[in-house]
Design a protein around this motif. Structure first.
Motif, PDB file in Angstrom:
ATOM      1  N   VAL A   1     -24.279  25.577   0.779  1.00  0.00           N
ATOM      2  CA  VAL A   1     -25.665  25.189   1.028  1.00  0.00           C
ATOM      3  C   VAL A   1     -25.827  23.849   0.733  1.00  0.00           C
ATOM      4  O   VAL A   1     -26.431  22.886   1.521  1.00  0.00           O
TER       5      VAL A   1
ATOM      6  N   THR B   1     -26.662  21.072   3.635  1.00  0.00           N
ATOM      7  CA  THR B   1     -28.110  20.500   3.455  1.00  0.00           C
ATOM      8  C   THR B   1     -27.923  19.038   3.552  1.00  0.00           C
ATOM      9  O   THR B   1     -28.722  18.450   4.301  1.00  0.00           O
TER      10      THR B   1
ATOM     11  N   LEU C   1     -37.366  29.192   3.313  1.00  0.00           N
ATOM     12  CA  LEU C   1     -36.463  28.830   2.505  1.00  0.00           C
ATOM     13  C   LEU C   1     -37.033  27.801   1.302  1.00  0.00           C
ATOM     14  O   LEU C   1     -36.385  27.160   0.536  1.00  0.00           O
TER      15      LEU C   1
ATOM     16  N   ALA D   1     -31.333  28.661  -0.912  1.00  0.00           N
ATOM     17  CA  ALA D   1     -30.664  29.274   0.134  1.00  0.00           C
ATOM     18  C   ALA D   1     -29.302  29.742  -0.602  1.00  0.00           C
ATOM     19  O   ALA D   1     -28.889  29.387  -1.574  1.00  0.00           O
TER      20      ALA D   1
ATOM     21  N   VAL E   1     -33.652  35.502   0.048  1.00  0.00           N
ATOM     22  CA  VAL E   1     -34.306  35.394   1.324  1.00  0.00           C
ATOM     23  C   VAL E   1     -34.517  36.513   2.258  1.00  0.00           C
ATOM     24  O   VAL E   1     -33.731  37.320   2.504  1.00  0.00           O
TER      25      VAL E   1
ATOM     26  N   ASP F   1     -35.085  38.706   5.241  1.00  0.00           N
ATOM     27  CA  ASP F   1     -34.330  38.983   6.507  1.00  0.00           C
ATOM     28  C   ASP F   1     -35.359  39.346   7.617  1.00  0.00           C
ATOM     29  O   ASP F   1     -35.675  40.385   7.713  1.00  0.00           O
TER      30      ASP F   1
ATOM     31  N   THR G   1     -31.444  38.642   3.215  1.00  0.00           N
ATOM     32  CA  THR G   1     -30.138  38.466   3.954  1.00  0.00           C
ATOM     33  C   THR G   1     -28.988  38.572   2.999  1.00  0.00           C
ATOM     34  O   THR G   1     -29.051  38.384   1.800  1.00  0.00           O
TER      35      THR G   1
ATOM     36  N   HIS H   1     -24.418  33.382   6.505  1.00  0.00           N
ATOM     37  CA  HIS H   1     -26.045  32.967   6.429  1.00  0.00           C
ATOM     38  C   HIS H   1     -26.159  31.625   5.755  1.00  0.00           C
ATOM     39  O   HIS H   1     -27.195  30.906   5.937  1.00  0.00           O
TER      40      HIS H   1
ATOM     41  N   ARG I   1     -26.048  28.726   8.008  1.00  0.00           N
ATOM     42  CA  ARG I   1     -27.153  28.674   8.856  1.00  0.00           C
ATOM     43  C   ARG I   1     -28.376  28.343   8.045  1.00  0.00           C
ATOM     44  O   ARG I   1     -29.304  27.566   8.676  1.00  0.00           O
ATOM     45  N   GLN I   2     -28.440  28.972   6.780  1.00  0.00           N
ATOM     46  CA  GLN I   2     -29.768  28.703   6.123  1.00  0.00           C
ATOM     47  C   GLN I   2     -29.709  27.119   5.619  1.00  0.00           C
ATOM     48  O   GLN I   2     -30.816  26.594   5.594  1.00  0.00           O
TER      49      GLN I   2
ATOM     50  N   LEU J   1     -32.843  24.748   6.129  1.00  0.00           N
ATOM     51  CA  LEU J   1     -33.276  24.236   5.027  1.00  0.00           C
ATOM     52  C   LEU J   1     -33.389  22.550   5.141  1.00  0.00           C
ATOM     53  O   LEU J   1     -34.814  22.140   4.809  1.00  0.00           O
TER      54      LEU J   1
ATOM     55  N   TYR K   1     -36.363  30.865   8.729  1.00  0.00           N
ATOM     56  CA  TYR K   1     -35.015  31.496   8.918  1.00  0.00           C
ATOM     57  C   TYR K   1     -34.812  32.562   9.527  1.00  0.00           C
ATOM     58  O   TYR K   1     -35.310  33.851   9.053  1.00  0.00           O
TER      59      TYR K   1
END
Length: 458
Positions: A16, A20, A301, A312, A318, A320, A330, A336, A339-340, A344, A360
């Motif tokens: 993450v 990010t 997020l 995330a 988070v 789903d 999730t 995940h 993708r999060q 974010l 998300y």
């Protein structure tokens, strides 16, 4: 357009944190160039570890250097600090951290920020089991993976060099606790490697080794489905690996693994992969957490009920929004998390520009797992794969997901060379004690054996 200089603090350099910051520096490169935005990443290690490759690194199929991604190289527009955040006061927008420099002086450093991305990940979930602290080996970092590889080969060296049956039996008994991805893949790869390495020992056979998987529940690899889990158990048992379901490790004191079913195994190797828990840092913040210690988050997020705080991955609960049942969250996995991180980063950019946020929404597509060279299981888009096709999909999927073209090319080259040449069976355990030889030459005692007197006297 960002009107004032914004300071974004990213805590954590894992999936993450890295993704990010990477997406932010691309989405907002103009603001960074105009000095309207500053992105700071604080992480204990200045690299991101691609954990799905740890089992292959332990087996020697991939160099440990290629399992990690140097953050300073990929985050060229960000400020990367090697340190550890110990406390966050979000009400005051401050974070307290320690760095190698402050640790020498016994002090701390304080950073201020405008937007917080809290993504420290997770840590191993341990239990108060006698002997676990003294003898347990984790499998969450690249250092642990390479240390475990060296340890396994060292145990084979010990067994080959002794005539004592008790020492030999303990050295050749390997106990893995936890039937999730980490435990099953590490066990599968290392058993494969050790079985191959045994051919180079004049007095060792693969049948001499005991490989034991201990799982407290009644199934393993729940992510790939019940049917694939049963298939995995069958395949492991065909390789003379003992799979003990509904069994717990009760003690490993004095190098003896005591199990809840009454079995005892003298062993020098206990690998602990029985789950993870949220990072302790989360408890040192003023942000809301759920009953499991994770941050309460929204589908956008953001941290629930708190402005300018985002999270995330493993640290976040988070919602789903693709699940049929209400209240579903999730799963805390890499699929995940990656993708999060993109959503974010986009939402932070939207917030700074006064634009609406995105939700998300990603439906879990499936899982793949390696059980050793040319062996695997997979469940992707509802389709089940076994053996070589699953193993090939495992490699193809993770090669496509490992960050940077540099790492993709290096990993692919190593796989290609591994297919042309024999496995490496060398243990470099001495790397863990680089000064041992010098200390011995300088007249000290050998750090690995306190009974050795380098001067030759008794």
């Amino acid at each position: 357009m960002v009107k004032e200089r914004a300071r974004i603090l990213v805590v954590g350099g894992g999936y993450v944190g890295m993704y990010t910051a990477l997406r932010l520096q691309h989405r907002m490169k103009r603001e960074i160039a105009r000095d309207e935005l500053e992105i700071t990443v604080v992480t204990p290690d200045p690299y991101m570890t691609y954990q799905p490759f740890l089992p292959e690194a332990a087996a020697g199929a991939i160099s440990p250097r290629h399992v990690v991604v140097p953050l300073r190289r990929v985050l060229g527009r960000c400020r990367v600090i090697a340190g550890e955040v110990t406390r966050i006061d979000h009400a005051r927008r401050t974070a307290t951290l320690t760095t190698p420099a402050t640790q020498e002086k016994g002090g701390t450093e304080t950073l201020t920020y405008d937007e917080l991305v809290l993504a420290p990940g997770s840590v191993s979930r341990t239990l108060p089991i006698p002997g676990l602290l003294d003898y347990g080996i984790g499998f969450k970092t690249v250092e642990e993976a390479i240390g475990l590889r060296n340890h396994v080969i060292e145990q084979m060296d010990i067994a080959s060099s002794t005539r004592d049956p008790a020492i030999r039996d303990a050295a050749l008994t390997f106990v893995f606790v936890g039937g999730g991805y980490a435990g099953v893949e590490a066990l599968g790869e290392l058993e494969d490697m050790a079985r191959y390495a045994a051919r180079y020992y004049h007095n060792l056979k693969p049948e001499d080794m005991k490989w034991i998987l201990v799982e407290a529940s009644d199934r393993i690899l729940p992510e790939v489905g019940e049917e694939m889990g049963r298939y995995t158990v069958t395949q492991l048992r065909r390789r003379n690996i003992q799979v003990l379901l509904g069994t717990r490790l009760e003690s490993c004191a004095d190098r003896v693994a005591h199990l809840s079913d009454g079995q005892r195994f003298p062993t020098r190797t206990v690998v602990w992969t029985a789950g993870v828990k949220p990072h302790p840092l989360l408890a040192a913040t003023d942000l809301p957490r759920d009953e499991r210690g994770r941050l309460k988050c929204t589908a956008e997020l953001t941290v629930e009920g708190v402005a300018h705080a985002w999270s995330a991955g493993d640290a976040a609960a988070v919602p789903d929004v693709t699940a049929a049942e209400p209240g579903a969250l999730t799963a805390p996995n890499a699929q995940h998390a990656v993708r999060q991180a993109k959503v974010l980063a986009d939402n932070i950019a939207h917030a700074l520009r006064g634009e609406p946020l995105e939700r998300y929404a990603h439906k879990y597509v499936g899982s793949v797992a390696s059980l050793g060279l040319h062996k695997g299981v997979a469940q992707v888009y509802g389709r089940r794969l076994k053996g070589y096709p699953a193993w090939f999909m495992h490699r193809a999927y993770h090669l496509s997901r490992v960050p940077t073209f540099n790492r993709k090319a290096r990993v692919l080259a190593e796989w290609t060379l591994a297919g042309l040449f024999k496995r490496e069976i060398v243990s470099l355990g001495s790397l863990e004690h680089p000064r041992a030889e010098f200390e011995l030459a300088a007249g000290g005692k050998h750090p690995l054996d306190p009974n050795i007197n380098p001067k030759g006297s008794s």
